[in-house]
Design a protein around this motif. Sequence first.
Motif, PDB file in Angstrom:
ATOM      1  N   PRO A 189      10.049  82.838  -9.797  1.00  0.00           N
ATOM      2  CA  PRO A 189      10.572  83.194 -11.116  1.00  0.00           C
ATOM      3  C   PRO A 189      10.502  82.060 -12.135  1.00  0.00           C
ATOM      4  CG  PRO A 189      12.032  83.970  -9.399  1.00  0.00           C
ATOM      5  CD  PRO A 189      10.998  83.138  -8.724  1.00  0.00           C
ATOM      6  N   TYR A 190      10.522  80.805 -11.678  1.00  0.00           N
ATOM      7  CA  TYR A 190      10.514  79.742 -12.685  1.00  0.00           C
ATOM      8  C   TYR A 190       9.194  79.660 -13.435  1.00  0.00           C
ATOM      9  CZ  TYR A 190       8.748  76.874  -8.749  1.00  0.00           C
ATOM     10  OH  TYR A 190       8.059  76.395  -7.680  1.00  0.00           O
ATOM     11  N   ARG A 195       6.925  80.908 -18.816  1.00  0.00           N
ATOM     12  CA  ARG A 195       6.176  81.760 -19.739  1.00  0.00           C
ATOM     13  C   ARG A 195       7.108  82.312 -20.815  1.00  0.00           C
ATOM     14  NH1 ARG A 195       1.713  84.241 -20.335  1.00  0.00           N
ATOM     15  NH2 ARG A 195       1.688  86.076 -19.005  1.00  0.00           N
ATOM     16  N   ALA A 196       8.285  82.754 -20.374  1.00  0.00           N
ATOM     17  CA  ALA A 196       9.241  83.321 -21.322  1.00  0.00           C
ATOM     18  C   ALA A 196       9.773  82.268 -22.280  1.00  0.00           C
ATOM     19  CB  ALA A 196      10.397  83.984 -20.560  1.00  0.00           C
ATOM     20  N   ALA A 197       9.649  80.995 -21.900  1.00  0.00           N
ATOM     21  CA  ALA A 197      10.106  79.929 -22.790  1.00  0.00           C
ATOM     22  C   ALA A 197       9.035  79.589 -23.820  1.00  0.00           C
ATOM     23  CB  ALA A 197      10.476  78.690 -21.981  1.00  0.00           C
ATOM     24  N   GLY A 198       7.891  80.250 -23.731  1.00  0.00           N
ATOM     25  CA  GLY A 198       6.862  80.058 -24.749  1.00  0.00           C
ATOM     26  C   GLY A 198       6.010  78.823 -24.544  1.00  0.00           C
ATOM     27  N   PHE A 199       5.758  78.439 -23.276  1.00  0.00           N
ATOM     28  CA  PHE A 199       4.898  77.285 -23.028  1.00  0.00           C
ATOM     29  C   PHE A 199       3.454  77.738 -22.897  1.00  0.00           C
ATOM     30  CE2 PHE A 199       8.805  75.421 -20.772  1.00  0.00           C
ATOM     31  CZ  PHE A 199       9.330  75.031 -21.986  1.00  0.00           C
TER      32      PHE A 199
ATOM     33  N   MET B 113       8.946  90.768 -24.284  1.00  0.00           N
ATOM     34  CA  MET B 113       8.377  89.423 -24.216  1.00  0.00           C
ATOM     35  C   MET B 113       6.862  89.476 -24.048  1.00  0.00           C
ATOM     36  SD  MET B 113      10.382  86.964 -24.605  1.00  0.00           S
ATOM     37  CE  MET B 113      11.659  85.860 -24.074  1.00  0.00           C
ATOM     38  N   ARG B 114       6.350  90.633 -23.842  1.00  0.00           N
ATOM     39  CA  ARG B 114       4.921  90.839 -23.523  1.00  0.00           C
ATOM     40  C   ARG B 114       4.521  90.032 -22.302  1.00  0.00           C
ATOM     41  NH1 ARG B 114       1.531  90.381 -28.783  1.00  0.00           N
ATOM     42  NH2 ARG B 114       0.071  89.620 -27.240  1.00  0.00           N
ATOM     43  N   LEU B 115       5.350  90.115 -21.281  1.00  0.00           N
ATOM     44  CA  LEU B 115       5.056  89.390 -20.039  1.00  0.00           C
ATOM     45  C   LEU B 115       4.880  90.346 -18.868  1.00  0.00           C
ATOM     46  CD1 LEU B 115       7.497  86.354 -20.297  1.00  0.00           C
ATOM     47  CD2 LEU B 115       5.028  86.346 -20.536  1.00  0.00           C
ATOM     48  N   GLU B 140      -1.769  86.101 -29.263  1.00  0.00           N
ATOM     49  CA  GLU B 140      -1.122  85.433 -28.126  1.00  0.00           C
ATOM     50  C   GLU B 140      -0.385  84.167 -28.572  1.00  0.00           C
ATOM     51  OE1 GLU B 140       0.416  84.729 -24.610  1.00  0.00           O
ATOM     52  OE2 GLU B 140      -0.565  86.589 -25.207  1.00  0.00           O
ATOM     53  N   GLU B 141      -0.989  83.427 -29.500  1.00  0.00           N
ATOM     54  CA  GLU B 141      -0.398  82.174 -29.963  1.00  0.00           C
ATOM     55  C   GLU B 141       0.880  82.433 -30.774  1.00  0.00           C
ATOM     56  OE1 GLU B 141      -1.270  79.334 -28.907  1.00  0.00           O
ATOM     57  OE2 GLU B 141      -0.002  78.128 -30.216  1.00  0.00           O
ATOM     58  N   ARG B 144       3.560  83.427 -28.430  1.00  0.00           N
ATOM     59  CA  ARG B 144       4.086  82.277 -27.704  1.00  0.00           C
ATOM     60  C   ARG B 144       5.189  81.587 -28.503  1.00  0.00           C
ATOM     61  NH1 ARG B 144       3.653  77.338 -27.353  1.00  0.00           N
ATOM     62  NH2 ARG B 144       2.177  77.076 -29.031  1.00  0.00           N
ATOM     63  N   ARG B 147       8.438  83.630 -28.094  1.00  0.00           N
ATOM     64  CA  ARG B 147       9.100  83.432 -26.805  1.00  0.00           C
ATOM     65  C   ARG B 147       9.822  82.094 -26.790  1.00  0.00           C
ATOM     66  NH1 ARG B 147       3.616  84.365 -23.975  1.00  0.00           N
ATOM     67  NH2 ARG B 147       3.419  86.616 -24.115  1.00  0.00           N
ATOM     68  N   GLY B 148      11.055  82.122 -26.377  1.00  0.00           N
ATOM     69  CA  GLY B 148      11.784  80.867 -26.267  1.00  0.00           C
ATOM     70  C   GLY B 148      12.332  80.390 -27.599  1.00  0.00           C
ATOM     71  N   MET B 153      15.467  84.089 -22.898  1.00  0.00           N
ATOM     72  CA  MET B 153      15.593  85.012 -21.772  1.00  0.00           C
ATOM     73  C   MET B 153      16.363  84.352 -20.626  1.00  0.00           C
ATOM     74  SD  MET B 153      12.755  87.586 -20.441  1.00  0.00           S
ATOM     75  CE  MET B 153      13.090  88.800 -19.181  1.00  0.00           C
ATOM     76  N   PHE B 155      17.189  84.890 -16.617  1.00  0.00           N
ATOM     77  CA  PHE B 155      16.686  85.668 -15.496  1.00  0.00           C
ATOM     78  C   PHE B 155      17.755  85.943 -14.471  1.00  0.00           C
ATOM     79  CE2 PHE B 155      12.845  84.311 -17.439  1.00  0.00           C
ATOM     80  CZ  PHE B 155      11.913  85.278 -17.116  1.00  0.00           C
ATOM     81  N   SER B 161      14.902  80.462 -10.621  1.00  0.00           N
ATOM     82  CA  SER B 161      14.387  80.476 -11.988  1.00  0.00           C
ATOM     83  C   SER B 161      14.330  79.090 -12.601  1.00  0.00           C
ATOM     84  CB  SER B 161      15.236  81.388 -12.872  1.00  0.00           C
ATOM     85  OG  SER B 161      15.204  82.689 -12.371  1.00  0.00           O
ATOM     86  N   GLY B 175      11.515  72.732 -24.126  1.00  0.00           N
ATOM     87  CA  GLY B 175      11.416  73.740 -25.169  1.00  0.00           C
ATOM     88  C   GLY B 175      11.778  73.175 -26.538  1.00  0.00           C
ATOM     89  N   ILE B 178       8.886  71.216 -27.862  1.00  0.00           N
ATOM     90  CA  ILE B 178       7.721  72.025 -28.216  1.00  0.00           C
ATOM     91  C   ILE B 178       8.001  72.920 -29.419  1.00  0.00           C
ATOM     92  CG2 ILE B 178       6.281  73.938 -27.426  1.00  0.00           C
ATOM     93  CD1 ILE B 178       6.374  72.646 -24.687  1.00  0.00           C
ATOM     94  N   HIS B 179       9.112  73.641 -29.361  1.00  0.00           N
ATOM     95  CA  HIS B 179       9.363  74.630 -30.409  1.00  0.00           C
ATOM     96  C   HIS B 179       9.980  74.011 -31.658  1.00  0.00           C
ATOM     97  CE1 HIS B 179       8.118  78.028 -28.124  1.00  0.00           C
ATOM     98  NE2 HIS B 179       8.970  77.788 -27.161  1.00  0.00           N
ATOM     99  N   MET B 223      20.663  78.116 -17.216  1.00  0.00           N
ATOM    100  CA  MET B 223      19.686  79.091 -17.720  1.00  0.00           C
ATOM    101  C   MET B 223      20.099  79.575 -19.107  1.00  0.00           C
ATOM    102  SD  MET B 223      17.200  79.614 -15.620  1.00  0.00           S
ATOM    103  CE  MET B 223      16.488  81.102 -16.306  1.00  0.00           C
TER     104      MET B 223
END
Lengths: 300, 391
Positions: A189-190, A195-199, B113-115, B140-141, B144, B147-148, B153, B155, B161, B175, B178-179, B223
């Motif tokens: 899951p990690y 992916r869900a964190a947008g990396f 999330m399109r995952l 996709e970009e 991205r 997301r986050g 999210m 889990f 996780s 995160g 990056i974000h 989390m």
Amino acid sequence: MALNPPIDRAPEIAAAPAPDGWLTVVTRFCRTRPLGAVGAAVIVLMLVVAALAHVIAPYDPVANDFGGMLAPPSRAHWLGTDAFGRDVLSRLIYGSRTALLVGFGASVLGATLGSVLGVASAYFGGRVDLFLQRVMDIFLSFPLIILALALVAILGNTIPNLILAITVPMIPRAALVIRASALAIREMPYVDAARAAGFRHGRIILRHMLPNVMAPYLIMLTAFLGQAVLLESSLSFLGLGVQEPMPAWGLMLRGAAVEFAEAAPWMAIFPGLAISLSVFAFNLFGDSLRDALDPRLRTQ
Amino acid sequence: MPALAVARFERRLCRRNPVLGGGRKERAVRRATTVGRGAKPPAECDEVPLRGATLRGVVGTLLEVRNLQTHFATRGGVVRAVDGVSWDVREGETVALVGESGCGKSVSALSIMRLVAAPAGRIVGGQILFKGRDLLRLGEEEMRRVRGREIGMVFQEPMTSLNPVLNIGRQLTEGLEIHLKLSPADARRRAEELLAMVGISDPGRRLRQYPHQFSGGMRQRMMIAMALACNPSLVLADEPTTALDVTIQAQILELMKDLSRRLGVAMLIITHNLGVVARYADRVNVMYAGRIVERATAREVYGRPRHPYTLGLLRSVPRLDEPRRARLTPIEGQPPDLTRLPPGCAFAPRCAFCVERCTREAPPLAEVDAGGHVSACWEAARLERVGEPVR
């Protein structure tokens, strides 16, 4: 319900004991796997010798002494001299630099690139995986030495090319093993959480998945070390590796060493011993490390 | 920290609502008076105000899922995991998605999330409007960056996780760097704030630790901190408490509710636990076999369920206010095979209220009560008379 203990002590439970210091780990390794420790000791010795070659070598490894050609081992030349009057011991000592440079260079590169490819293959899956795996299969269909020979023949035999030529056949071997481990990591899951964190894909592969396949990576790396040293010696012996007058163990076994094998056996015996000992040491250490890191991979 | 966060939220609020200018105190007063209906456009007034103290009166729709269809291609046929589902989340609101295993709850969240795992799983239709943008049309970009950053999210499994080989600080700051493009030092400070915010003591030391040194509850707190790190406006929580023991569950849910309120973050809680729904959700969507069968406020769903499936779920929960010997009533039968859904109502084979029409025609979601209470049942009216108030 009433039997359940109170939950509020979570932080105390969670505070795990501090991880073992490296000294403890080393001591435990030596005690439980003495053969591996011997291998490691030989490797360390070789590294020290290679690093201090210019200090400990009694002679210049390329200096000819036409007065003292093919001299047997003596107090002046502990391991004798070769057909050009060069000191065998000095050439062995300097030769360890070549062996270790090519050996470590090729196995680190091969194992690393192979791991990245293997993890990427597992991560993307589907068509990317299929394509990468088929390419790997093509490379795997050639024996290690044939592929390396062909590459050196194409690229020319400088040291960087030699490293590259030994690296390439190792990549698919590493990729195969690492991919198998990475497939299991992919389902964790990690990875989805990352992916869900947008990396980005690259970051997930390199920063999140690669560190998780460290154990098989180290095992591949140590397994490759011995092979790479042997391969370099073989290529040099065949005349496609390191060129004269640069000192290299495989090179010392060819030419005059063959010609005068009976009259001056020390010319062939000592480089041969050096090759055998180093490969043996790498393999001993690699096997012990594998047993210590991943008991599932133990040889039957 | 809380004051800061509230101020941030107020700023966000005022950017959206130019009417709400003025000093902070004045704004707060005005906000208090407009709670309920005041500032709402008439179209949104059908909802009964839920909690007096929240900001719900002045905020609009954050996420709107329209006719979402997510299918999985398997050897046995196409699994319609999410089959034409529509629901929405308003800003700052907590919405629950309830249903038994395999009814499409988690797939709904992953679709947002399109995952959804390609190539087997695919979103085949519908729209996911987030702040007016259709997420399904983003590159996709761009996705991205959503997301986050804009949607966090949480889990289900806090044990797996978190990445075991990266320390807590690294996972929390990544995160942010990056974000939000924070410098490592700033990210570190913010990470400490976040850990403190989710109730982890000694954050400086904790940041240097690894997940195995955290207990289950602390990992889930971590989390939550990760999900909230970049100030998202929506957090999707997929069974956030299922893997925790009961006392920790309550702590985690209280924490989420509290943070959601303080930071003004909307939450989508996916769960099969009706207790969670009752206490923490504003509105509830009940899912069955890939469709929504009932939607109402939490109070309505408990007090006056208008779908036999909801009623069945409620009757199968043990109650403290009833004699201990009272038997639970399970829902008979099995959930349907999603590759071969019956032509009529998917719940019909298990339904005590089933009439002939149910096996022929699938009932649409129709309003059964004022206040946006909708139910997909032909017999909803009969249910009102039969179904005893559960609470």
